[in-house]
Structure formats: C-alpha cells, structure tokens
Write a protein that holds these residues in place. Structure first.
Motif: not given
Length: 450
Positions: A310-322, A325-329
């Motif tokens: 979730k932290r990586l998603h918040k800090d991502a330049q392309q949050p839609e990709k992360l 990855l959250l959905a994979v988890h």
C-alpha cells in the motif's frame, strides 16, 4: 497388486504391468495424468478432510496437534468440511481460476518437501498435503483396476532441493514414505526418476549401450549416465550399470516463473519508479510468482507485506500498476500469473510471437512477447539445466552412445537444441515425454515385488 507411482511436480501418474508391458491407469476421468494440485475452502481444511472423510490418522503427536488446531479454526470460521470440498487435479485448478480469492490452492507440493529450516508443524502440514493427494490417487487406481494396491515404487529426483544436500533429500523422501504408509501402501520402494526412464528406454534396445538419460520435469532436472541393454534388462542389481548422476531443483516451473517475471510483470509495476525516482523493489515482483519457494510465498502474502504494498502504491509514479500488484496479493493470483507464463511458453515453442492474457480485477491485460524475448528470459534456468547435463558426463568420464530426453519440459525444441549443442555428435532420442518415468517405475516394481 503393485504399481509404479510418479508423484510429479507438474503431474502425477501411475502404471501397472500388463505382462511385460507397462500400462498407465486413468486418474481423473479418462486422463492418465492428473495435475499435482489441490484446492480446499481453507488451508486448515486439508488435515480435517484426511481425518474425517478419508479416515487417515495423523502420523505422530505433531500431526495430532495440527489436526486439533485445524478443527478448532474451522469451527471458529463455521466451516463444516464435506468430502467434496477438497478437490484435486484439473478440478482444483478450475475452481482456483474461477474464484481465486475464495479458495486455498496449492500446486506442486513436491517442490517444498526438501526445503530446510521449516518448523515441525510446517513439515507435518506438507505431509498432509502429500497424503491427501496420494489418497485420492490410490482411490482412483483401485477403482479403475478393481484391486487393492499395497506395493509401490515411487519415483524421486536425484536432489529434491538446490540446498541442503542429503539432509534435504532424506527429509523429502521421509515425507513421501510416511504419507504413502498412511494412505495404505505396505511395501514402499524408491527409484531415481531418470533411472526409471532409462529402464523404459532399455526395453527398446537390442544391444548394450551407454546412455545419458536427461529428465527435465516440472520441478527438477535429473541426469543419469547408465549402461543399459539386454545384458542388464530385468536385473535387480543395477549398481554396476549406474555410472554417474546429477540433479537440481530447476525445471519447467522455473522456465515459467522466469518468463513471467521478465515479460509479464511490467503491467504490475516491475521496473517502474517511485515519485522520488527510485526503482520499485524487485522482490515484490519476484516473490508472488516464485510458487516453488516457500519463503518467497510466505513473505509476499504476509499481512505485513500488504502494508508495504500500500505504501508503494501511494508513492508510485504509475499507481494503477501497483493497484494490480495489490490485487495479486489480495486475490492470491500468483499461480494465475505463472499459468499465463506457462501457456505463453508453450505457444512460443511453435510461434514467433504470442500474446499472454491475464485477468486482474475487472481488467483483461494483454502482453505480446516474441520467441527471442522468451529465450532471453529463460536463459538462467536453461543454463543450469545444460550444466547438469555436462556434469553427469564429466562425473562419469564416459562419452554416451545416445542421449534419451524425457519429462514434460524436454518437449521444448529450445532445450533439445541446447542439449545437442552442448554434446554435439551424439544422437538425441525420446519416447513418451510424460510417461517414460512412470512406465519405468512399473518395470522396477515388477522386479521388486513380482
């Protein structure tokens, strides 16, 4: 009745002898090969299923503790385990693909058996997984043959794990032996899988030869340099014919994982950057698809890792990709992604280009991959396989008269070409890629038990 039992990483199969000829036995509908998969409502369903519906007792005090804990957790969740709640083979895979977030799914438990550093409850649970799969297969065999089965030769790789050496091999074989005893096999023998495949090839020879058997399965690559032919056929003492062995846990699964990692993880954020220009941590894209690595799977699907994602998603330049990855988890999609990689690998064996499709949330992702990109992606595991081929010849100190390639992954023209280049001038032959090991195990069972 005696059988040869290939408890494989990708598939399981069983054969009996019909006179002098091995005969495969159907295990799932009319299919001779059943995928090495299991699906259940929860992880804790497996142990209770064995006890309640298969009437199989725990192996020891640790198993009894595991069973009590499993039953207690199932009652807390108000889960009442029915016989048909635990599925195997293609039925298990179909259920997982339909509803991955609502099912406990495991593929290839054989890959985990030699892992070192596991605590006793983990080892007991792995034994229950193996036991459940063996119990299902034994039931199918007895139903198809209308006979009880008590005698079995089980195939095993040269080495179950890349690390751990003989301690790892003993641990894995002990789990297989204990599970086989619990499901009702009385007399149990083991045989190296490439040696078994060699026995099947030997049956076709009319003169003695030195043959390098290269068995590239789903989980391991195993090589045996063997003297074989009429002088050795049906001989119970084969020690003098076994010249050298090599083996490691690298197989078709590793090709699928590396191809998935290199070519299919970009839509999930692989090689993307944070807002500060830092590259996303590689392990977050490797661990979910490393389906043959217990610690990698544990680390990715841990609750603590969800916080990091979730932290990586918040800090991502392309949050839609992360977000993917959250959905994979959250939906446990690692096996789903590797399955796409496997299908892509198979398609690229015949085509120059192919398209992989992956469903994540409500989105259908498409990735185009060329054969050259696949070859580059699988270079590391392919090199390990070829090194094992060369190692067996070097250890034996003898040039083989022929190379017999078997195992599902040996069908790959890329791997076959690599073997031919590594050992030029030696004829490469093949038989039944999927069934040679099983047939050879049945031949050895006849020698052991008939």
């Amino acid at each position: 009745m005696y059988i040869g039992f290939d408890f494989g990483t990708a598939n399981c199969s069983v054969a009996k002898m019909a006179g002098d000829t091995p005969s495969l036995i159907p295990l799932e509908n009319a299919d001779f090969y059943i995928p090495s998969t299991l699906a259940a409502p929860t992880r804790d369903s497996v142990s209770e299923h064995l006890f309640r519906h298969r009437h199989i007792q725990p192996a020891d005090a640790v198993g009894e503790r595991l069973l009590r804990r499993s039953i207690a957790l199932n009652r807390e969740e108000d889960i009442d385990i029915e016989f048909d709640d635990v599925l195997f083979g293609q039925a298990a895979l179909d259920l997982y693909l339909r509803d991955p977030q609502e099912v406990y799914y495991v593929k290839s438990p054989k890959s985990f058996l030699g892992a070192m550093g596991l605590h006793e409850m983990q080892l007991s649970f792995f034994e229950d997984l193996v036991c459940a799969m063996m119990a299902n297969i034994k039931t199918q065999v007895e139903k198809a043959s209308q006979q009880s089965v008590e005698d079995v030769v089980i195939g095993r790789p040269i080495n179950f794990q890349g690390r751990g050496g003989e301690d790892s091999n003993r641990q894995a074989q002990n789990i297989l032996h204990s599970a086989a005893k619990r499901v009702g096999f009385r007399h149990i023998e083991f045989q190296f899988e490439p040696v078994a495949a060699g026995l099947e090839y030997e049956a076709t020879l009319d003169q003695d030869k030195t043959v390098l058997v290269v068995d590239i399965g789903g989980g391991t690559t195993d090589c045996s340099l063997i003297k074989m032919g009429p002088s050795w056929r049906n001989n119970a003492r084969r020690e003098g014919s076994l010249i050298a062995h090599s083996g490691q846990r690298v197989g078709g699964n590793d090709l699928d994982i590396h191809l998935t990692f290199k070519q299919l993880m970009t839509p999930f954020g692989y090689k993307s950057q944070t807002l500060k220009g830092l590259e996303m941590p590689t392990t977050q894209f490797w661990n979910p698809i490393a389906i043959n690595d217990v610690s990698a799977q544990r680390d990715f699907y841990a609750r603590e890792n969800l916080v990091d994602l979730k932290r990586l998603h918040k800090d991502a330049q392309q949050p839609e990709k992360l977000a993917r990855l959250l959905a994979v988890h959250q939906d446990t999609l690692g096996y789903h992604l590797v399955k796409s990689g496997e299908e892509l690998k198979i398609a690229l064996s015949d085509e120059r280009h192919a398209e992989a499709k992956m469903k994540v949330m409500a989105e259908m992702l498409s990735v185009n991959v060329s054969r050259d990109e696949m070859i580059d992606a699988i270079e590391a595991p392919k090199s390990k396989m070829i090194n094992l081929v060369l190692e067996a010849v070097k250890l034996g100190g003898v040039k083989p008269d022929a190379i017999f390639m078997t195992g599902g992954s040996a069908r790959s023209p890329i791997l076959r070409s690599a073997v031919e280049q590594a050992l030029p001038g030696i004829p490469v032959v093949s038989g039944n890629y999927f069934g040679s090991v099983t047939a050879g195990l049945a031949r050895w069972a006849k020698i052991c038990f008939a």
